[in-house]
Design a protein around this motif. Structure first.
Motif, short mmCIF file in Angstrom:
data_model
loop_
_atom_site.label_atom_id
_atom_site.label_comp_id
_atom_site.label_asym_id
_atom_site.label_seq_id
_atom_site.Cartn_x
_atom_site.Cartn_y
_atom_site.Cartn_z
N TYR A 1 3.51 0.93 -3.31
CA TYR A 1 2.91 0.77 -4.63
C TYR A 1 1.47 1.28 -4.69
CZ TYR A 1 6.98 -2.08 -5.77
OH TYR A 1 8.25 -2.51 -5.99
N GLU A 2 1.11 2.10 -3.73
CA GLU A 2 -0.23 2.70 -3.68
C GLU A 2 -1.35 1.70 -3.85
OE1 GLU A 2 0.65 5.61 -6.52
OE2 GLU A 2 1.51 6.96 -5.02
N ASN B 1 0.81 -1.22 0.00
CA ASN B 1 0.00 0.00 0.00
C ASN B 1 0.84 1.26 0.00
OD1 ASN B 1 -2.40 -1.34 -0.14
ND2 ASN B 1 -2.85 -1.21 2.04
N ARG B 2 1.90 1.26 0.83
CA ARG B 2 2.72 2.47 0.95
C ARG B 2 3.63 2.66 -0.26
NH1 ARG B 2 2.22 3.34 6.70
NH2 ARG B 2 0.01 3.87 6.64
#
Ligand SMILES: *Cc1c(COP(=O)(O)O)cnc(C)c1O
Length: 386
Positions: free
Chosen positions: A114-115, A111-112
């Motif tokens: 690779y969004e 998540n952080r």
């Protein structure tokens, strides 16, 4: 009538005392314990050094919470890190919790960095990772998931030891982690093969996918190596431990390479009991006792035991495993019937996977006790195969 929830199929045995490789029932009958509480009491029952740590620590301090610094936690983390592949350690209380922590760390990384594009986690058929909702979703066995659907849908399961099947999934940009047991335990002592694991490692490097090894069962000396990945010489990015780490005191740990560990920051994960004084004092002692001499002995005992097992089983079962992580895949007899007969011989062992019997003596087992087990198994084989 029992007031305990009916979640286990229990044998009619109950024990009141343990000593080394033996358990004793109320009548004073002695059972040779080649179950070790499912690879937990690796240093034997009533181990005097472990007992001493538990007694002394209980008189000083059991718990303060993670609001405060816990020196034993720092020390145990350093030992685990230095004895494995480096990195940082998160402490919890069980195997499932250690895997939950690993899953969460993989998720926050995806998540952080690779969004959220990378979020899927690939696991193996026949695997076992625990019984919480996330870990049962990760587990590659339908019987564990049954009744709890819908399970978490970001787990993708592929056949174990099949690189092409794994590649078909991991080649896509949406995979954040691959999770596997170097040797499947509950699945029936099925080892990853070396070239497969090597290729998995390379694929994960290439795709920036985390490689998670669940060493809850294989770790802490069981295989004759402190960690099973050392058999292969292939390091994971994350490793989970529990079972043998506390010799019966509940403790779990998730070790992550620094590159990933930094994604856990204050507020992202926690456990009230995780890494308390008692658990970490015991964990430290366990790893202190698990020295090279002991590991070397486990390797030798494993070779000795397997050789004898192969002789007595012959074509009635396939003997496999590493060190004292041993399974026999039975032919022609049900493993449950086999274990019932073992109980008649006052021998304890554990069923697994596809008709497998696991033989998990404590790592401190003597050669005489191994011989005693072989003698009991001979009687069982004679009765069942005739
Ligand atoms: C036992 C086991 C677990 C689950 O551990 P718990 O302490 O029962 O939650 C997870 N993974 C593997 C490989 C195991 O053997």
């Amino acid at each position: 009538m029992s007031y305990v929830m009916n979640t286990y199929n229990r044998y009619k045995l109950e024990f009141v005392k343990g000593e080394g490789s033996y358990l004793f029932d109320r009548e004073g009958n002695r059972y040779l314990d080649f179950a070790s509480g499912i690879a937990v009491t690796n240093l034997g029952h009533s181990n005097s050094e472990i007992s001493k740590v538990i007694c002394e620590q209980s008189k000083k301090l059991l718990h303060t919470s993670n609001l405060y610094k816990i020196p034993f936690q720092e020390e145990l983390a350093e030992i685990i890190s230095k004895k494995s592949f480096g990195g940082k350690v998160f402490f919890c209380n069980s195997g499932a919790e250690a895997n939950e922590a690993a899953i969460k760390l993989a998720r926050i990384y995806g998540n952080r960095k690779y969004e959220g594009v990378k979020y899927k986690i690939v696991t193996m058929t026949n695997s076992f990772h625990g019984r919480t909702l996330a870990t049962l979703s990760a587990t590659g066995q339908d019987k564990v998931k049954k009744g709890f659907e819908p399970t978490l849908d970001f787990f993708v399961s592929v056949p174990f030891n099949n690189y092409d099947a794994l590649y078909e999934v991991v080649k896509n940009e949406d995979v954040v982690a691959v999770m596997l047991e170097p040797i499947q335990g509950e699945g029936g002592i099925i080892a990853a093969n070396r070239t497969y694991l090597q290729k998995v490692r390379e694929l994960c490097n290439r795709m920036d996918v985390l490689l998670i090894f669940d060493e809850v069962q294989t770790g802490v000396g069981r295989t004759g190596y402190l960690f099973a990945y050392q058999i292969y010489g292939i390091e994971p990015d994350i490793m989970t431990l529990a079972k043998g780490l506390g010799n019966g005191i509940p403790i779990g740990a998730m070790i992550a390479n620094d590159r990933f560990a930094t994604y856990f920051t204050p507020g992202t994960h926690a456990s009230t009991f995780g890494g308390n004084y008692l658990a970490c004092a015991v964990g430290k002692k366990v790893l202190e006792l698990m020295d090279d001499q002991l590991l070397d002995d486990v390797k030798k005992k494993g070779v000795y035991f397997k050789q004898k097992l192969k002789k007595i089983f012959d074509d009635r079962g396939e003997v496999r495993g590493e060190g004292l992580l041993i399974g026999v895949s039975l032919k022609g007899v049900k493993n449950t019937d086999f274990i019932d007969e073992c109980h008649n011989e006052h021998l304890l062992c554990v069923p697994a996977g596809d008709n497998v019997v696991r033989l998990y003596p404590p790592l401190i087992v003597s050669y005489e006790e191994i011989d005693e087990c072989i003698k009991k198994l001979k009687n069982v084989i004679e009765r069942l195969w005739g």
